[in-house]
Motif scaffolding. Structure first.
Motif: not given
Length: 519
Positions: A431-443
């Motif tokens: 879940i942490t990796l998925i959330v981090s991926t989403v945050l990086v994509f948004k950035q």
């Protein structure tokens, strides 16, 4: 004994094909991802390792103030070149180096625009760019000479020896090819297609000639090679008062070692805050986490099948097998599974790497003949097998034979709790990796869509050459006459880069303690 262990492991894999497939593919994907990340990290750390004098080469940079903000710049003043040569015995060699710029090269019917550097004669002695033709002692000593890379020389002159041949530079000057350097390694911080003596720039550009005595005009790079017994820390201390003495500037010069050029090139408030090393660390952590998820998945699947292996364990213990032997057996099975997953992961890596060329992996290759690389990935395989098989081995070997032979395979509270911990940990990391991926994509999306201070639509930037600069007015008018251009302007730097800056500006009422640098 070990032969028997692997026979049992092979039979168990064939007997439980679906389970084996899930286990092997899961481990293989985790290993493949980790290997790819490891290859990228190895490549980043390999930058400039072919340079023989790497530990003694450094780029001169300067800490200064710009509108009351602490900034660090790489551009330096041209008088620094002579000053370092004459007043500092710690300096073995020094070279000025221009920014990488595009120029036209013409020979016969061939006309190419290539990127090159203006450098001093010491450049080829400082850096390990071996010559395939020419003399290193004479290569850059004559102003009207040029050094080509082997690839460019072949394009311009074919298989003929290019040394001594003449080509037209920027459609203005005739330069003689004095040497040819071998193709530059992909992991080089310094890249160029050709080299021209800096003295040619001095003789042909008036502003450069004027800058030779201007300590407040920072327009070039300065690279030094220190003597074998010189200390960079001590030399930094010696450099600190130089600009204050020469121009009453508050800027402080310091050395940025070549070993840090690729990974540690960012500064904030005069402190080196890292650079690409942050991505190296981040990807390294992600690679470890992904492999850990694969190992946890293996553990959970193995312990979930404990009831099917319980009777086997009970019989082996009843006929005299010791727990140590059972642990070795289960670890051997885990290693065997890991080896199969490792072989599959190699295939995945070979197939996937070509698909990652546009993601900063274009220069990364997986060489099966490289012993160090194979040894490293094999080490990952063994460690993965031991980690993944450790808990199942100790857990299964702990069964009491009397109970399991009676059909009682009750798991203790400790075993159940540990499995719960593994499952929770596995999902937490995922879940942490998925959330981090989403945050990086948004950035990234924010960076792409945010205002940059100008409208890039229909805005064209062309790398100028000296030939274009000299005919700028004619070119501008011809383009405007087409009716397809609204406005045309030239600048010393592109919209996204700063190549030089000026200081020591004064005006009426200026605070004497204020130092303003204009780009």
């Amino acid at each position: 004994m070990f032969k028997n262990y692997f026979k049992i492991a092979w039979r168990n894999l064939l007997k439980n094909r679906t389970f084996s497939f899930i286990n092997i593919v899961g481990l293989a994907v985790g290993m493949a991802f980790t290997i790819i990340i490891g290859l990228w990290i190895q490549y980043q750390f390999s930058f400039d390792d072919f340079q023989e004098n790497r530990s003694r080469i450094a780029l001169l940079e300067r800490h200064g103030m710009n509108n009351s903000e602490k900034i660090t710049r790489v551009s330096t003043a041209l008088p620094l070149y002579n000053e370092l040569q004459s007043g500092y015995p710690e300096v073995k060699r020094v070279t000025r180096m221009s920014w990488l710029s595009e120029h036209s090269l013409i020979t016969g019917e061939k006309k190419l625009n290539k990127k090159g550097l203006y450098v001093d004669p010491a450049f080829l002695k400082m850096f390990s760019f071996p010559l395939t033709s020419g003399n290193i002692e004479k290569a850059l000593t004559q102003p009207n000479s040029i050094v080509l890379t082997a690839g460019l020389a072949k394009i311009l002159f074919g298989t003929a020896n290019p040394v001594g041949r003449i080509l037209k530079f920027d459609n203005q000057s005739n330069l003689m090819v004095s040497a040819v350097v071998d193709e530059l390694p992909k992991n080089s911080s310094i890249n160029f297609d050709f080299l021209v003596p800096f003295e040619f720039k001095v003789q042909n550009e008036d502003w450069v000639k004027r800058s030779l005595t201007q300590w407040d005009n920072n327009s070039s790079l300065t690279v030094v090679e220190l003597a074998e017994n010189a200390s960079m820390a001590a030399f930094n201390k010696k450099l600190e008062p130089l600009l204050k003495e020469k121009q009453d500037q508050t800027d402080i010069l310091f050395l940025h070692p070549m070993e840090k050029w690729n990974l540690y090139d960012e500064y904030k408030d005069w402190v080196n805050t890292g650079g690409k090393i942050e991505y190296v660390r981040l990807f390294g952590i992600i690679g470890v986490f992904v492999l850990l998820i694969a190992c946890i998945n293996f553990m959970n699947l193995a312990t979930a099948r404990s009831e099917k292996r319980a009777r086997e364990v009970g019989i082996r213990k009843a006929i005299g097998s010791k727990r140590k032997q059972l642990i070795i057996q289960f670890l051997s099975e885990s290693l065997f599974t890991s080896i199969l997953a490792f072989l599959l992961s190699l295939i995945i890596v070979i197939l996937v790497l070509p698909l990652l060329k546009n993601l900063d992996f274009e220069n990364i290759s997986f060489n099966l003949t490289d012993i160090s690389v194979i040894g490293s990935v094999l080490g990952v395989c063994i460690i993965t097998g031991l980690i993944a098989g450790s808990y199942p081995a100790f857990y299964l070997s702990s069964f009491v034979p009397v109970k399991v032979l009676k059909g009682v395979v009750a798991q203790g509270k400790g075993a159940v709790s540990f499995r719960k911990v593994l499952v929770v940990l596995q999902f937490t990391i995922s879940i942490t990796l998925i959330v981090s991926t989403v945050l990086v994509f948004k950035q990234i999306e924010h960076a792409r869509s945010r205002s940059i201070g100008y409208n890039p639509d229909n805005l064209i930037s062309v790398n100028g050459t000296d030939d274009l600069a000299k005919n700028y007015r004619v070119l501008k008018q011809e383009l405007l006459n087409t009716g397809k251009f609204e406005a045309i302007a030239k600048s010393s730097s592109s919209m996204t880069n700063i190549n030089n800056d000026w200081g020591d500006f004064n005006w009426e009422g200026k605070d004497p303690n204020l130092n303003v640098s204009l780009d």
